[in-house]
Design a protein around this motif. Structure first.
Motif, PDB file in Angstrom:
ATOM      1  N   THR A 117     -31.106  44.787-163.144  1.00 41.46           N
ATOM      2  CA  THR A 117     -30.986  45.497-161.861  1.00 41.46           C
ATOM      3  C   THR A 117     -31.813  44.787-160.792  1.00 41.46           C
ATOM      4  OG1 THR A 117     -30.718  47.556-163.065  1.00 41.46           O
ATOM      5  CG2 THR A 117     -31.254  47.764-160.749  1.00 41.46           C
ATOM      6  N   ALA A 118     -33.046  44.427-161.137  1.00 42.79           N
ATOM      7  CA  ALA A 118     -33.925  43.747-160.169  1.00 42.79           C
ATOM      8  C   ALA A 118     -33.360  42.369-159.812  1.00 42.79           C
ATOM      9  CB  ALA A 118     -35.327  43.628-160.739  1.00 42.79           C
ATOM     10  N   GLU A 119     -32.809  41.693-160.796  1.00 42.18           N
ATOM     11  CA  GLU A 119     -32.239  40.354-160.530  1.00 42.18           C
ATOM     12  C   GLU A 119     -31.065  40.424-159.553  1.00 42.18           C
ATOM     13  OE1 GLU A 119     -33.447  38.079-164.681  1.00 42.18           O
ATOM     14  OE2 GLU A 119     -31.387  38.793-164.412  1.00 42.18           O
ATOM     15  N   ASN A 120     -30.398  41.562-159.571  1.00 40.57           N
ATOM     16  CA  ASN A 120     -29.271  41.753-158.634  1.00 40.57           C
ATOM     17  C   ASN A 120     -29.736  42.306-157.294  1.00 40.57           C
ATOM     18  OD1 ASN A 120     -27.353  40.890-160.446  1.00 40.57           O
ATOM     19  ND2 ASN A 120     -27.119  42.920-161.367  1.00 40.57           N
ATOM     20  N   ASN A 121     -31.021  42.143-157.017  1.00 37.14           N
ATOM     21  CA  ASN A 121     -31.616  42.655-155.773  1.00 37.14           C
ATOM     22  C   ASN A 121     -31.427  44.152-155.605  1.00 37.14           C
ATOM     23  OD1 ASN A 121     -32.741  40.337-154.780  1.00 37.14           O
ATOM     24  ND2 ASN A 121     -30.755  39.642-153.962  1.00 37.14           N
ATOM     25  N   SER A 122     -31.329  44.844-156.720  1.00 37.37           N
ATOM     26  CA  SER A 122     -31.184  46.290-156.652  1.00 37.37           C
ATOM     27  C   SER A 122     -32.497  46.925-157.133  1.00 37.37           C
ATOM     28  CB  SER A 122     -29.990  46.709-157.509  1.00 37.37           C
ATOM     29  OG  SER A 122     -29.803  48.079-157.424  1.00 37.37           O
ATOM     30  N   ASN A 123     -32.471  48.224-157.334  1.00 39.61           N
ATOM     31  CA  ASN A 123     -33.690  48.939-157.676  1.00 39.61           C
ATOM     32  C   ASN A 123     -33.268  50.127-158.543  1.00 39.61           C
ATOM     33  OD1 ASN A 123     -36.263  50.047-157.624  1.00 39.61           O
ATOM     34  ND2 ASN A 123     -36.463  49.967-155.388  1.00 39.61           N
ATOM     35  N   ALA A 124     -34.148  50.630-159.356  1.00 47.37           N
ATOM     36  CA  ALA A 124     -33.803  51.774-160.204  1.00 47.37           C
ATOM     37  C   ALA A 124     -34.761  52.931-159.931  1.00 47.37           C
ATOM     38  CB  ALA A 124     -33.873  51.369-161.674  1.00 47.37           C
ATOM     39  N   VAL A 125     -34.174  54.109-159.830  1.00 49.08           N
ATOM     40  CA  VAL A 125     -34.957  55.291-159.469  1.00 49.08           C
ATOM     41  C   VAL A 125     -34.724  56.392-160.497  1.00 49.08           C
ATOM     42  CG1 VAL A 125     -35.452  56.960-157.635  1.00 49.08           C
ATOM     43  CG2 VAL A 125     -34.466  54.731-157.034  1.00 49.08           C
ATOM     44  N   LEU A 126     -35.810  56.913-161.015  1.00 49.24           N
ATOM     45  CA  LEU A 126     -35.735  58.029-161.963  1.00 49.24           C
ATOM     46  C   LEU A 126     -36.394  59.243-161.318  1.00 49.24           C
ATOM     47  CD1 LEU A 126     -35.544  59.407-164.777  1.00 49.24           C
ATOM     48  CD2 LEU A 126     -37.683  58.248-165.377  1.00 49.24           C
TER      49      LEU A 126
END
Ligand SMILES: Nc1ncnc2c1ncn2[C@@H]1O[C@H](COP(=O)(O)OP(=O)(O)OP(=O)(O)O)[C@@H](O)[C@H]1O
Ligand SMILES: [Mg+2]
Length: 265
Positions: A117-126
């Motif tokens: 996810t980070a490599e795709n310039n995205s972010n993860a939220v829980l």
């Protein structure tokens, strides 16, 4: 039941945590902006607290719509499971499908997913709602997840949502490790007395109230009863609409509100 009488499309004072009737009070607006900031700046663990019925769950629903679409999100509404079940629920909610696997496998899969996810310039939220009920074991599990990071930044942004008891819980000596990792604290307070009028008007407008008004004199007693807590405002106003319907009124006045307050108390 009273919808037709007042010319309403739907009940304006529903008590479900429905983001579609979201009113941007001063506190709600600020809380939303701070949560978005914490996520975008990859702040790791964020605590989000507020009294019972102030609109935390509602704000989480709104937050999910505001988070950039490419971000991965998981919302756990009722964390009433064991710590490994909680981990499984998080993994599945992120859309990672695993067969029967160990806790280690789940953490491994989650870590891989977060790195991608980070490599795709995205972010993860829980987001974990009702966090005041999390056990020490579950909180420890969450702390371990917050350790997933690269040299540069946190891979998973975690929002612990809960009633004020959450803060008290985090004061326990044994939970100091997780407390130290909380970098942003957000709190929502109830509505101010002058926001009550706007809140009621806002919700009435959204459901197209044609033949319904709250008299100016009702706002003070509504505030006194509810102390600005949206769920209590809704309960009282809904009751008042029913009483007004029974009395064939289209203007909700002070007498009606006082009667309903007596009933509710
Ligand atoms: N900003 C708001 N705009 C519109 N409605 C709101 C707002 N805040 C709260 N409400 C309404 O108040 C009620 C309670 O909100 P919600 O369930 O989100 O509170 P909560 O803080 O999660 O409560 P609890 O502590 O019991 O979990 C809901 O009916 C919701 O629609
Ligand atoms: Mg809630």
């Amino acid at each position: 039941m009273y919808l037709e009488h007042y010319g309403l499309k739907e009940a304006p004072f529903n008590i479900t945590a429905d983001g579609s009737l979201f009113f941007q009070s001063k506190h709600h607006k600020e809380a939303l902006a701070t949560l978005l900031y914490g996520i975008k700046e990859r702040k790791g663990i964020i605590s989000f607290t507020g009294e019972v019925g102030t609109g935390k769950t509602t704000l989480c629903k709104v937050l999910l719509k505001e988070i950039p679409k490419e971000f991965k999100t998981s919302l756990i509404l009722n964390p009433y499971f064991s710590s490994s079940q909680l981990l499984r629920a998080i993994v599945e909610d992120f859309g990672i499908h695993l067969k029967r696997v160990s806790r280690l496998d789940m953490v491994y899969a989650l870590n891989k997913f977060l790195i991608e996810t980070a490599e795709n310039n995205s972010n993860a939220v829980l987001i974990i709602d009702e966090s005041q009920d999390l056990t020490a074991k579950q909180l420890e599990q969450i702390r371990l997840l917050s350790n997933l990071e690269t040299e540069k930044h946190k891979l998973l942004q975690i929002i612990l949502v809960g009633q004020p008891e959450l803060k008290q819980k985090l004061e326990f000596e044994s939970l100091r490790q997780i407390k130290q990792r909380i970098s942003v604290n957000v709190n929502i307070a109830p509505l101010d007395v002058d926001e009550i009028k706007d809140y009621i008007k806002f919700r009435l407008d959204l459901v197209g109230a044609l033949n319904l008004n709250f008299a100016e004199e009702t706002f003070n007693p509504i505030y006194e009863f509810s102390k600005g807590i949206p769920r209590l405002i809704n309960v009282l106003c809904d009751r008042a609409l029913l009483a007004g319907f029974a009395k064939n009124k289209h203007i909700i006045d002070k007498e009606l509100i006082h009667l309903c307050i007596q009933d509710l108390q």
